[in-house]
Design a protein around this motif. Structure first.
Motif, mmCIF file in Angstrom:
data_model
loop_
_atom_site.group_PDB
_atom_site.id
_atom_site.type_symbol
_atom_site.label_atom_id
_atom_site.label_comp_id
_atom_site.label_asym_id
_atom_site.label_seq_id
_atom_site.Cartn_x
_atom_site.Cartn_y
_atom_site.Cartn_z
ATOM 1 N N ARG A 1 0.749 -1.192 0.007
ATOM 2 C CA ARG A 1 0.066 -0.045 0.083
ATOM 3 C C ARG A 1 0.601 1.317 0.106
ATOM 4 N N LEU A 2 1.842 1.127 0.950
ATOM 5 C CA LEU A 2 2.574 2.366 1.030
ATOM 6 C C LEU A 2 3.478 2.531 -0.046
ATOM 7 N N ALA A 3 3.951 1.548 -0.759
ATOM 8 C CA ALA A 3 4.858 1.579 -2.225
ATOM 9 C C ALA A 3 3.888 2.162 -3.152
ATOM 10 N N HIS A 4 2.823 1.885 -3.039
ATOM 11 C CA HIS A 4 1.879 2.190 -4.212
ATOM 12 C C HIS A 4 1.560 3.978 -4.123
ATOM 13 N N LEU A 5 1.343 3.980 -2.704
ATOM 14 C CA LEU A 5 1.024 5.492 -2.631
ATOM 15 C C LEU A 5 2.314 6.810 -2.811
ATOM 16 N N LEU A 6 3.256 5.955 -2.554
ATOM 17 C CA LEU A 6 4.651 6.878 -2.853
ATOM 18 C C LEU A 6 4.750 6.909 -4.155
ATOM 19 N N LEU A 7 4.419 5.989 -4.990
ATOM 20 C CA LEU A 7 4.604 6.014 -6.584
ATOM 21 C C LEU A 7 3.397 7.003 -7.315
ATOM 22 N N GLU A 8 2.221 6.757 -6.553
ATOM 23 C CA GLU A 8 1.406 7.641 -6.978
ATOM 24 C C GLU A 8 1.500 9.029 -7.047
ATOM 25 N N LEU A 9 2.201 9.381 -5.647
ATOM 26 C CA LEU A 9 2.354 10.738 -5.281
ATOM 27 C C LEU A 9 3.139 11.452 -6.265
ATOM 28 N N HIS A 10 4.471 10.157 -6.639
ATOM 29 C CA HIS A 10 5.617 10.895 -7.210
ATOM 30 C C HIS A 10 4.838 11.096 -8.910
ATOM 31 N N GLU A 11 4.336 10.185 -9.336
ATOM 32 C CA GLU A 11 3.570 10.337 -10.518
ATOM 33 C C GLU A 11 2.735 11.734 -10.544
ATOM 34 N N ARG A 12 1.849 12.131 -9.738
ATOM 35 C CA ARG A 12 1.006 13.181 -9.731
ATOM 36 C C ARG A 12 1.706 14.241 -9.306
ATOM 37 N N LEU A 13 2.861 14.381 -8.625
ATOM 38 C CA LEU A 13 3.728 15.516 -8.434
ATOM 39 C C LEU A 13 4.532 15.840 -9.560
ATOM 40 N N SER A 14 4.957 14.932 -10.368
ATOM 41 C CA SER A 14 5.691 15.056 -11.471
ATOM 42 C C SER A 14 5.008 15.636 -12.767
ATOM 43 N N GLN A 15 3.583 15.341 -12.780
ATOM 44 C CA GLN A 15 2.713 15.984 -13.980
ATOM 45 C C GLN A 15 2.640 17.539 -13.461
ATOM 46 N N VAL A 16 2.802 17.831 -12.364
ATOM 47 C CA VAL A 16 2.570 19.261 -12.073
ATOM 48 C C VAL A 16 4.081 20.029 -11.870
ATOM 49 N N GLY A 17 5.068 19.282 -12.425
ATOM 50 C CA GLY A 17 6.313 19.815 -12.262
ATOM 51 C C GLY A 17 6.869 20.203 -10.603
ATOM 52 N N ARG A 18 6.634 18.983 -9.724
ATOM 53 C CA ARG A 18 7.172 19.247 -8.311
ATOM 54 C C ARG A 18 7.807 17.944 -8.003
ATOM 55 N N ALA A 19 8.340 17.190 -9.086
ATOM 56 C CA ALA A 19 9.171 16.168 -8.600
ATOM 57 C C ALA A 19 10.329 15.989 -9.656
ATOM 58 N N THR A 20 11.476 15.597 -9.192
ATOM 59 C CA THR A 20 12.565 15.304 -10.149
ATOM 60 C C THR A 20 12.190 13.638 -10.471
ATOM 61 N N GLU A 21 13.190 13.170 -11.453
ATOM 62 C CA GLU A 21 12.995 11.798 -11.852
ATOM 63 C C GLU A 21 12.762 10.951 -10.669
ATOM 64 N N THR A 22 13.696 10.990 -9.588
ATOM 65 C CA THR A 22 13.530 10.151 -8.559
ATOM 66 C C THR A 22 12.941 10.834 -7.267
ATOM 67 N N ARG A 23 13.087 12.036 -7.080
ATOM 68 C CA ARG A 23 12.753 12.626 -5.917
ATOM 69 C C ARG A 23 11.647 13.587 -5.810
#
Lengths: 245, 245
Positions: B153-175
DNA sequence: TTGGATTAATGATCTAGATTAACAAGCCAC
DNA sequence: GTGGCTTGTTAATCTAGATCATTAATCCAA
């Protein structure tokens, strides 16, 4: 295809007053009825699906299976429901839909529906409204699985089924035919089958429900609602701006 | 209000190619920006809410609290998200939205949006598209809570957050900066806080993530995705019929 | 700078619910 | 009607994760 008198109409007229002309546009759209056999997969995880499929009769489930073999049912699909949302807006489906009984649907392509929206914008809003119902149902499901105790989950599920079946004329004030096995309900509620069975008995012992085969009677709906903290959705038909109505 | 360059634009242009004229219509609609203070409630359980509220900046949660005091978070709201769907289609809200940080939104009434849909039907479809995203997100959440193990669950949440934040320019490739406390994540995932904490450590021990305060690095995104059985959503922009594009 | 509030990190129980297994009862198909 | 599937019921065990309790670390606000 004529829609009158069907569960589908019951649902659509909740969303918006449909004029005779609107009805005609819709009927023109749904060029064919489809019959789906028991256990037949309508939507397949990983495949594209670009249709809106209105269920006239029969039951189905939308679910995902994980590697571990665990299955999560996302939604119990009843007559009047739409299959193909939200999947039609994505390039591939993230879940499977399978019929539990023989099922008849009336189908139109997403493309032709979109064309209709350009001619008659109210249909775009009807789609949004159906989407809102869908999303609200999912949200309730999250609360149910995440934070309610098993007995509350089941109470909630039964109340929800009763409400939804009532809307399409398939339940009396207190009774309905439960079209789902305990395995299905367990997978919808994130429980094991034996535990679901026990919880079902608790509801019987507490005289909140009585069952006779798959026929369910809500003997104390008030207590059930209180137990489940059930809040019926306030279904507001789309309010059209004055100058358009 | 100018929308260009904001997270909101990033999301809307995913849904559909917006022409300059469309953009102008939208900007005309959003007459005001609103600032919401930390811990301020934007939508209140039981109250009506009839606006579409696009988040330009800041973070919030949508949740329900049960009598027992247990809270289920339905969605973590990020910049670019829309608040007011699906609640605007019902007569009263079934959940609460509260800002976790100071937040700025641009707001329009549902009524004026509906009017716009009648003039320019594509906006009705944009709304349906946003609704589809919302519903798909909820569905994924159900699978997560219902049938995934806590670490997944947690892994999924972190990946989802990363994807959604990336879409709006608030994440780098891995951070990315994790804007949520463990209590928030626990209530989103249906876990207790101590257990979430332990699970977070497991991810660190297995070298799938590294953290420095609230800064998260996905050190092995592939393994995380495999663990969580994460499937990124295939976001298909609405395909317009040829004769209209 | 200090003192209070929020957040993170652990440890020690304890129990709800999973798992497994076995059996009974329906229900169909033949 | 009979044999085979599906569904429902029940019991015994076991463990994942809640709960409760405590401490350590941060973060703010006065």
């Amino acid at each position: 295809m004529p829609l009158n008198g069907h569960a589908v109409m019951a649902r659509l007229t909740q969303a918006m007053k449909l004029r005779a002309a609107d009805l005609a546009s819709l009927e023109a759209l749904f060029e064919r009825d489809v019959t789906v056999g028991k256990r037949e997969e309508l939507v397949i995880h990983g495949s594209p699906f670009r249709s809106l499929c209105f269920v006239k009769d029969g039951y189905a489930i939308r679910y995902r299976v994980l590697r571990s073999g665990r299955r999560q049912i996302l939604k119990l699909i009843l007559p009047g429901d739409v299959i193909g949302f939200p999947v039609s807006f994505f390039d591939r489906s993230t879940y499977t839909v399978v019929a539990l009984t023989e099922m008849t649907c009336t189908v139109c392509s997403l493309e032709s529906y979109i064309l209709l929206c350009y001619e008659q914008p109210q249909f775009g809003l009807v789609l949004s409204w159906l989407a809102a119902q869908e999303a609200a149902g999912y949200a309730e499901h999250i609360v149910n699985i995440g934070r309610r105790r098993p007995i509350e989950r089941l109470a909630h599920l039964l109340l929800e089924l009763h409400e939804r079946l009532s809307q399409v004329g398939r339940a009396t004030e207190t009774r309905f035919d439960l079209p789902f096995s305990q395995e299905i309900m367990a997978d919808a509620l994130g429980l094991s089958v034996p535990h679901l069975n026990r919880v079902m008995q608790q509801l019987r012992v507490q005289r909140l429900i009585t069952t006779d085969a798959r026929r369910i009677e809500l003997t104390d709906a008030t207590a059930l609602q209180s137990l489940a903290q059930y809040e019926p959705l306030g279904l507001a038909p789309i309010a059209l701006p004055d100058r358009l109505s």
